[in-house]
Design an enzyme around this catalytic site. Structure first.
Site, PDB file in Angstrom:
ATOM      1  N   PHE A 258       0.886  -1.273   0.001  1.00  0.00           N
ATOM      2  CA  PHE A 258       0.095  -0.041   0.032  1.00  0.00           C
ATOM      3  C   PHE A 258       0.931   1.336  -0.077  1.00  0.00           C
ATOM      4  CE2 PHE A 258      -2.659   3.262   1.596  1.00  0.00           C
ATOM      5  CZ  PHE A 258      -3.689   3.336   0.649  1.00  0.00           C
TER       6      PHE A 258
ATOM      7  N   ASP B 259       9.149   2.801   1.285  1.00  0.00           N
ATOM      8  CA  ASP B 259       8.012   3.235   1.590  1.00  0.00           C
ATOM      9  C   ASP B 259       8.034   3.168   3.133  1.00  0.00           C
ATOM     10  OD1 ASP B 259       5.575   4.255   2.590  1.00  0.00           O
ATOM     11  OD2 ASP B 259       4.558   3.485   1.073  1.00  0.00           O
TER      12      ASP B 259
ATOM     13  N   LYS C 241       2.766  10.284   8.095  1.00  0.00           N
ATOM     14  CA  LYS C 241       2.054   9.827   9.341  1.00  0.00           C
ATOM     15  C   LYS C 241       2.746  10.521  10.549  1.00  0.00           C
ATOM     16  CE  LYS C 241       0.130   5.411   7.438  1.00  0.00           C
ATOM     17  NZ  LYS C 241      -1.399   5.842   7.875  1.00  0.00           N
TER      18      LYS C 241
HETATM   19  C1  PLP Z   1       3.044   2.412   3.964  1.00  0.00           C
HETATM   20  C2  PLP Z   1       1.984   3.485   3.555  1.00  0.00           C
HETATM   21  N1  PLP Z   1       2.343   4.331   2.460  1.00  0.00           N
HETATM   22  C3  PLP Z   1       1.488   5.131   1.851  1.00  0.00           C
HETATM   23  C4  PLP Z   1       0.391   5.727   2.831  1.00  0.00           C
HETATM   24  C5  PLP Z   1      -0.584   6.665   2.319  1.00  0.00           C
HETATM   25  O1  PLP Z   1      -0.229   7.799   3.092  1.00  0.00           O
HETATM   26  P1  PLP Z   1      -1.411   8.855   3.126  1.00  0.00           P
HETATM   27  O2  PLP Z   1      -2.485   8.471   3.458  1.00  0.00           O
HETATM   28  O3  PLP Z   1      -1.075   9.941   4.118  1.00  0.00           O
HETATM   29  O4  PLP Z   1      -1.615   9.437   1.900  1.00  0.00           O
HETATM   30  C6  PLP Z   1      -0.006   4.781   4.042  1.00  0.00           C
HETATM   31  C7  PLP Z   1      -1.231   5.146   4.522  1.00  0.00           C
HETATM   32  O5  PLP Z   1      -1.919   4.169   5.158  1.00  0.00           O
HETATM   33  C8  PLP Z   1       0.810   3.578   4.271  1.00  0.00           C
HETATM   34  O6  PLP Z   1       0.450   2.874   5.240  1.00  0.00           O
END
Ligand code: PLP
Length: 405
Positions: free
Chosen positions: A141, A226, A255
């Site tokens: 994700f 990520d 986050k």
């Molecule tokens: C690993 C990871 N990358 C990207 C995101 C996306 O972040 P945002 O919701 O702040 O765009 C999330 C959100 O849960 C995530 O867990």
């Protein structure tokens, strides 16, 4: 005269908000540390941490102070000008990591969008316009923009929105042979979460992460991590990559970076950053002084031995409580994750019950998360009071007994 406050309830959500979420039936109105209160005055222990965001709990005094002080000083200038909080935060992130350059944005998706664009741009500028393949993983994700859902490995999030960005290949996570089978000299990047969060709280194995680094080196591809969910102390180190002994090329963080104030960052090296020039990428709010002032305060606290070392101790309290519950109810097939990103996978006989347990937990006064239909997920404050862990796990146990009994 101040306008009168409109009365709103959970029912208002169903009338006014785009129906892309199904929030709990109560409306939180106040938070302090790891406790939350709803409109009815009911109190909850918060093990959800706003999905790994409120790493220092709710309304931490140092973050409130930074917000108030900066709020009375300078909120926004745009990137036509730079500002002191952004410059300080970037300098501190660089001092604490592999990075030499920082790009600020506002959400995890935007940091990843910048990372994926940079990886392709770097390959185009330095190697060939055909070096555009991105290798990513099933169940990954990376956010909800069209590029990030496309790199994410969950078609349910990317289907139905028309043509997707091309040249993205997905293979199974933790399967180095599968990566070897698809990587070639047209690959510009491998994109991976060191701990898959939404995908079930699944850490990468050290052999996998180290193997990815080696494959990237062999094919002149970038290793893009990520760390939107795993970063900023969640794993017990500032970034999870530090557990693996690999040096990434690009890392994204969001986050917990702002502890609840929207801000994200993409970290990279001087060499990779050198292909960029004014106008190639950007965002109005990225590096906003208000966001960066709060993030600087959060980083100053998180990046200390007291907070980082406390993560392992608190994890143990969660794991002990989950194991005790498992011994009693034969509940979990696996308790996994790193630091205070904890996944408890339900046994096949309880498959599909994660959402019911989450709802029952809220009724008992504890907020938890799920990852998919079969994994309970905990992402509490990194400084949660051990007494809150005990109390919250007592409530969680009562909820599980209700659902299964
Ligand atoms: C690993 C990871 N990358 C990207 C995101 C996306 O972040 P945002 O919701 O702040 O765009 C999330 C959100 O849960 C995530 O867990």
């Amino acid at each position: 005269m101040a306008a009168e406050k409109l009365a709103v309830t959970r029912a208002t959500f169903d009338e006014v908000i785009l129906p892309v979420y199904a929030p709990a039936q109560f409306v939180p109105v106040k938070g302090k540390g790891s406790r939350i209160w709803d409109q009815e005055g009911k109190e909850y222990v918060d093990f959800s941490g706003g999905i790994a965001v409120t790493a220092l709990g709710h309304c931490h005094p140092a973050l409130v102070d930074a917000l108030k002080t900066q709020g009375e000083t300078l909120w926004h200038t745009s990137n036509v000008f730079t500002n002191e909080p952004a410059l300080r935060l970037a300098s501190k992130l660089i001092a604490a990591t592999f990075a030499e350059r920082v790009f600020f944005a506002n959400s995890g998706a935007e940091a990843n969008e910048a990372a994926f664009k940079l990886a392709r741009y770097y390959a185009t500028q330095r190697h060939s316009p055909f070096k555009s393949k991105i290798i990513a993983f099933h169940n990954a994700f990376h956010g909800r923009t069209l590029f990030t859902v496309s790199v994410g490995g969950q078609p349910k999030y990317s289907d139905g929105f028309g043509p997707k960005p091309a040249d993205i290949v997905h293979v199974p996570f933790n399967d180095l042979a599968a990566v070897k089978a698809v990587i070639d000299d047209h690959t510009c990047a491998i994109v991976v979460e060191p701990i898959q969060g939404e995908g079930g709280v699944m850490p990468a194995t050290p052999e996998f992460m180290q193997g990815l680094r080696q494959l990237c080196d062999e094919h002149n591809a970038l290793l893009v991590l990520d760390e939107v969910q795993s970063g900023m102390g969640r794993s017990g180190k500032l970034f999870a990559y530090e557990h693996y002994g690999v040096k990434p090329d690009i890392v994204t963080t969001a986050k917990a970076l702002g502890g609840g104030f929207p801000v994200s960052a993409m970290l990279t090296t001087n060499e990779i950053a050198s292909v960029m020039a004014p106008g190639v990428h950007g965002t109005t709010y990225g590096g906003n002084p208000l966001a960066c002032a709060v993030a600087e305060a959060a980083l100053d606290i998180i990046n200390t031995p007291e907070v980082l070392d406390g993560v392992a101790q608190r994890r143990q309290l969660f794991v002990d409580a989950l194991q005790a519950l498992d011994a009693k109810l034969d509940l979990f097939s696996d308790i996994r994750g790193m630091g205070l990103l904890i996944g408890a996978a339900l046994k096949p006989q309880h498959a599909g019950k994660a959402r019911d347990i989450l709802n029952a937990a809220a009724a008992e006064g504890v907020m938890v998360l799920v990852a998919g239909t079969d994994v309970m997920r905990f992402a509490p404050s990194l400084v949660i009071d051990p007494a809150d862990i005990t109390e919250g796990m007592k409530r969680f146990a009562a909820a599980v007994e209700k659902v299964l009994g």
